[in-house]
Design a protein around this motif. Structure first.
Motif, PDB file in Angstrom:
ATOM      1  N   THR A   1      72.077  92.951  35.538  1.00 58.14           N
ATOM      2  CA  THR A   1      71.736  93.368  36.898  1.00 58.14           C
ATOM      3  C   THR A   1      71.701  92.178  37.845  1.00 58.14           C
ATOM      4  O   THR A   1      72.023  92.298  39.029  1.00 58.14           O
ATOM      5  N   SER A   2      71.327  91.005  37.334  1.00 55.59           N
ATOM      6  CA  SER A   2      71.312  89.812  38.182  1.00 55.59           C
ATOM      7  C   SER A   2      72.713  89.441  38.658  1.00 55.59           C
ATOM      8  O   SER A   2      72.885  88.922  39.767  1.00 55.59           O
ATOM      9  N   ILE A   3      73.710  89.697  37.829  1.00 55.88           N
ATOM     10  CA  ILE A   3      75.092  89.446  38.260  1.00 55.88           C
ATOM     11  C   ILE A   3      75.427  90.322  39.464  1.00 55.88           C
ATOM     12  O   ILE A   3      76.029  89.859  40.443  1.00 55.88           O
ATOM     13  N   LEU A   4      75.025  91.586  39.415  1.00 55.70           N
ATOM     14  CA  LEU A   4      75.238  92.473  40.557  1.00 55.70           C
ATOM     15  C   LEU A   4      74.467  91.969  41.774  1.00 55.70           C
ATOM     16  O   LEU A   4      74.969  92.020  42.911  1.00 55.70           O
ATOM     17  N   GLY A   5      73.238  91.492  41.535  1.00 56.37           N
ATOM     18  CA  GLY A   5      72.450  90.948  42.640  1.00 56.37           C
ATOM     19  C   GLY A   5      73.102  89.733  43.264  1.00 56.37           C
ATOM     20  O   GLY A   5      73.044  89.540  44.489  1.00 56.37           O
ATOM     21  N   ALA A   6      73.738  88.889  42.437  1.00 61.73           N
ATOM     22  CA  ALA A   6      74.416  87.709  42.974  1.00 61.73           C
ATOM     23  C   ALA A   6      75.601  88.101  43.852  1.00 61.73           C
ATOM     24  O   ALA A   6      75.823  87.503  44.911  1.00 61.73           O
ATOM     25  N   PHE A   7      76.360  89.103  43.414  1.00 67.36           N
ATOM     26  CA  PHE A   7      77.465  89.590  44.250  1.00 67.36           C
ATOM     27  C   PHE A   7      76.932  90.140  45.575  1.00 67.36           C
ATOM     28  O   PHE A   7      77.492  89.888  46.645  1.00 67.36           O
ATOM     29  N   ALA A   8      75.830  90.903  45.508  1.00 72.24           N
ATOM     30  CA  ALA A   8      75.249  91.449  46.735  1.00 72.24           C
ATOM     31  C   ALA A   8      74.772  90.332  47.653  1.00 72.24           C
ATOM     32  O   ALA A   8      74.962  90.391  48.878  1.00 72.24           O
ATOM     33  N   GLY A   9      74.169  89.292  47.077  1.00 74.29           N
ATOM     34  CA  GLY A   9      73.699  88.178  47.890  1.00 74.29           C
ATOM     35  C   GLY A   9      74.824  87.435  48.578  1.00 74.29           C
ATOM     36  O   GLY A   9      74.654  86.919  49.693  1.00 74.29           O
ATOM     37  N   ALA A  10      75.991  87.380  47.942  1.00 78.51           N
ATOM     38  CA  ALA A  10      77.129  86.695  48.556  1.00 78.51           C
ATOM     39  C   ALA A  10      77.596  87.386  49.825  1.00 78.51           C
ATOM     40  O   ALA A  10      78.207  86.751  50.704  1.00 78.51           O
ATOM     41  N   PHE A  11      77.307  88.680  49.957  1.00 82.54           N
ATOM     42  CA  PHE A  11      77.728  89.425  51.146  1.00 82.54           C
ATOM     43  C   PHE A  11      76.722  89.319  52.299  1.00 82.54           C
ATOM     44  O   PHE A  11      77.046  89.723  53.429  1.00 82.54           O
ATOM     45  N   ILE A  12      75.516  88.814  52.062  1.00 84.36           N
ATOM     46  CA  ILE A  12      74.482  88.803  53.103  1.00 84.36           C
ATOM     47  C   ILE A  12      74.940  88.113  54.386  1.00 84.36           C
ATOM     48  O   ILE A  12      74.700  88.619  55.492  1.00 84.36           O
ATOM     49  N   PRO A  13      75.628  86.949  54.337  1.00 85.81           N
ATOM     50  CA  PRO A  13      76.028  86.293  55.597  1.00 85.81           C
ATOM     51  C   PRO A  13      77.144  87.005  56.350  1.00 85.81           C
ATOM     52  O   PRO A  13      77.432  86.631  57.493  1.00 85.81           O
ATOM     53  N   LEU A  14      77.759  88.024  55.739  1.00 86.66           N
ATOM     54  CA  LEU A  14      78.930  88.652  56.360  1.00 86.66           C
ATOM     55  C   LEU A  14      78.656  89.170  57.775  1.00 86.66           C
ATOM     56  O   LEU A  14      79.443  88.906  58.697  1.00 86.66           O
ATOM     57  N   PRO A  15      77.569  89.935  58.023  1.00 86.70           N
ATOM     58  CA  PRO A  15      77.332  90.408  59.395  1.00 86.70           C
ATOM     59  C   PRO A  15      77.120  89.280  60.388  1.00 86.70           C
ATOM     60  O   PRO A  15      77.524  89.387  61.554  1.00 86.70           O
ATOM     61  N   ILE A  16      76.509  88.167  59.943  1.00 89.19           N
ATOM     62  CA  ILE A  16      76.332  87.027  60.852  1.00 89.19           C
ATOM     63  C   ILE A  16      77.684  86.446  61.232  1.00 89.19           C
ATOM     64  O   ILE A  16      77.931  86.101  62.406  1.00 89.19           O
TER      65      ILE A  16
END
Length: 532
Positions: A497-512
């Motif tokens: 699940t942490s691998i999925l969380g890491a992928f999700a975290g990589a997308f966080i700056p996208l809207p900025i």
């Protein structure tokens, strides 16, 4: 989940040039890609935009007298406009639309708890039986290519009631299957027909609400669409205690009820079809044959359907950075819901040793997150968006849609990591359930507002951008769940699940990034209106 701004019937006036009226009568934007008609000419078409004839490859047709155009905003004709119906009537229609969309989305997950039982009956593995959910979702990728143009030609009701009835028939076929092949075939076509309400209900809401109240209506409707996949596992698990075949029978019963409800309680809401019917009525009652409406001259154009739902969406996915990035992000969070169908059951069954029904109860926490976290986050941004639109002269401001995407991205990432490291069996059940609640709230916020951004950005090509998202999200949601059990077995639930969380975290700056670079990317794009 709001895709309606590109497919909303606009009010018509007699002061516009004839061609512009024709475009608006066909609901403006890219919806004309699904149909073709024969406009008088392209004279008066705004410079810098594709002409109506260029969009659909039309030939010249007979001339019509503009004075006899049947249109909204012309005295008694205005009462036909679904946007002018009493609020109580529009609310009733919204409830009906939400109910039928819930049924179709419920079908995507109701069989997931039955995978082990089906595998035992047919002598195969549970990994193979994941296809019963994945093929249903895969049907969502192909269904809109058929049901969207039918809804634009014949109206919303005819594009909803028969597919729901067929969904019921294929669900019975699934429930009575005697081999794996028939299981898979019935599930795929169940998804194909179930795609009709999932895709066309949003368009129907656009037909009955003006822009500002429409945002609230679609946000509330999205609860029904998201609620189906999240509540389906609990219902399916309870039925599987008796027999897995009842997951198909119950879906069939609900589909037949929804089809009947559509026939009995859902009026036609598609503006061009209503005006077409009124023009026919006026010719019969008055004897004046010059009454007309552009919808009378349309026909389904197979070439334009392929262009809109396949060729152009794929082109946009590969050449438009905004479509590529936001569709990938929205599709990833969408696929997390279907990966959760496998992951949650594994965590609570193996780590907590819960039974099949109890191990699906945490999906209720995920649904609570959608309602209590995701919906308020999206609605809280509405005043800011309205303010920015007013400052921009009433034109869409795509970047004003992105703050909830940023907040939702943080929630998705936090929820995945909380679930990963509190769901190992050494913490109370409530801890990983809180993580699921944050995941549900973040999913709703990210997914819906990414689609809103694409609609605002691409104008007449918004439907193709939405189709690009539909194709990609269906592929990911159909394929990624197969990776969950191997990851769980080899890495453990926390690391997987942490691998999925890491992928999700990589997308966080996208809207900025898009808040900063979005205007420049739109100026360089060949597919965005110059005014956005």
């Amino acid at each position: 989940m709001s895709e309606t701004e590109s497919i909303t019937a606009r009010s018509l006036t007699l002061q516009e040039p004839p061609l512009s009226r024709d475009q608006d009568a066909l609901q403006g934007g890219e919806k004309v890609d699904n149909v073709s008609r024969h406009p008088p000419s392209d004279q008066g078409h705004p410079a810098g935009k594709p002409s109506f004839a260029q969009l659909v490859g039309s030939r010249p047709s007979r001339q019509h007298d503009p004075a006899f155009l049947v249109a909204f905003g012309k005295g008694e004709d205005d009462c036909l406009d679904p946007k002018e119906w009493p609020l109580s009537k529009r609310c009733r229609v919204t409830l009906v639309l939400a109910a039928i969309a819930f049924v179709a989305s419920l079908g995507s997950s109701i069989t997931s708890p039955a995978q082990e039982a089906m595998a035992q009956d047919f002598g195969t593995s549970t990994q193979i039986m994941i296809f019963t959910s994945s093929l249903y979702v895969a049907g969502f990728a192909f269904g809109p290519s058929m049901w969207a143009p039918i809804s634009e030609l014949l109206g919303r009701r005819i594009s909803l009631a028969p597919p729901l009835f067929c969904l019921g028939l294929f669900s019975i076929g699934f429930a009575t299957s005697r081999n794996v092949a028939s299981l898979f075939i019935c599930r795929f076509f169940s998804g194909f027909f179930g795609a009709a309400p999932v895709s066309n209900v949003v368009a129907a809401l656009g037909d009955i609400y003006k822009p500002k109240p429409r945002g609230v209506a679609v946000s509330l409707y999205s609860i029904a669409v998201v609620g189906g996949p999240l509540l389906g596992p609990l219902i399916g698990a309870a039925l599987t205690e008796y027999t897995w075949r009842w997951t198909g029978y119950l879906l069939a019963i609900l589909s037949f009820v929804a089809s009947g409800l559509t026939v009995v309680a859902l009026p036609e809401v598609y503006g061009p079809v209503l005006l077409h019917r009124h023009a026919t009525k006026l010719r019969k009652t008055t004897g004046e044959e010059r009454w007309w409406h552009p919808h009378e001259d349309i026909r389904i154009d197979f070439k334009s359907i392929v262009t809109k739902h396949l060729a152009r969406p794929l082109l946009m996915l590969t050449t438009e950075p905004m479509v590529t990035c936001l569709c990938l992000y929205a599709s990833f969070v969408y696929s997390l819901v279907y990966m959760a169908l496998q992951l949650v059951a594994l965590v609570f069954a193996r780590n907590y040793m819960y039974g099949s029904v109890v191990s699906t109860l945490p999906f209720l926490g995920m649904f609570v997150g959608v309602v209590a976290v995701g919906l308020p986050l999206t609605l809280a941004n509405q005043p800011y968006y309205f303010k920015m639109v007013d400052m921009n002269g009433g034109k869409p401001v795509p970047e004003a849609r992105l703050p909830p995407v940023l907040g939702g991205g943080v929630l998705v990432t936090a929820g995945l990591f909380i679930f990963a490291w509190t769901g190992r069996g050494d913490q109370p059940w409530i801890a990983p359930t809180i993580g699921l609640s944050l995941l549900g709230g973040g999913f709703n916020s990210v997914f819906q507002n990414c689609l809103n951004y694409l609609v605002d950005t691409y104008g007449i090509y918004a439907a193709s951008a939405s189709s690009a998202n539909t194709i990609l999200r269906s592929i990911l949601a159909a394929c990624l769940p197969f990776a969950i059990e191997p990851m769980f077995d080899h890495l453990g639930s926390a690391k997987a699940t942490s691998i999925l969380g890491a992928f999700a975290g990589a997308f966080i700056p996208l809207p900025i990034i898009f808040i900063k670079l979005g205007p420049e990317l739109r100026r360089r794009s060949r597919m965005t209106p110059k005014e956005t």
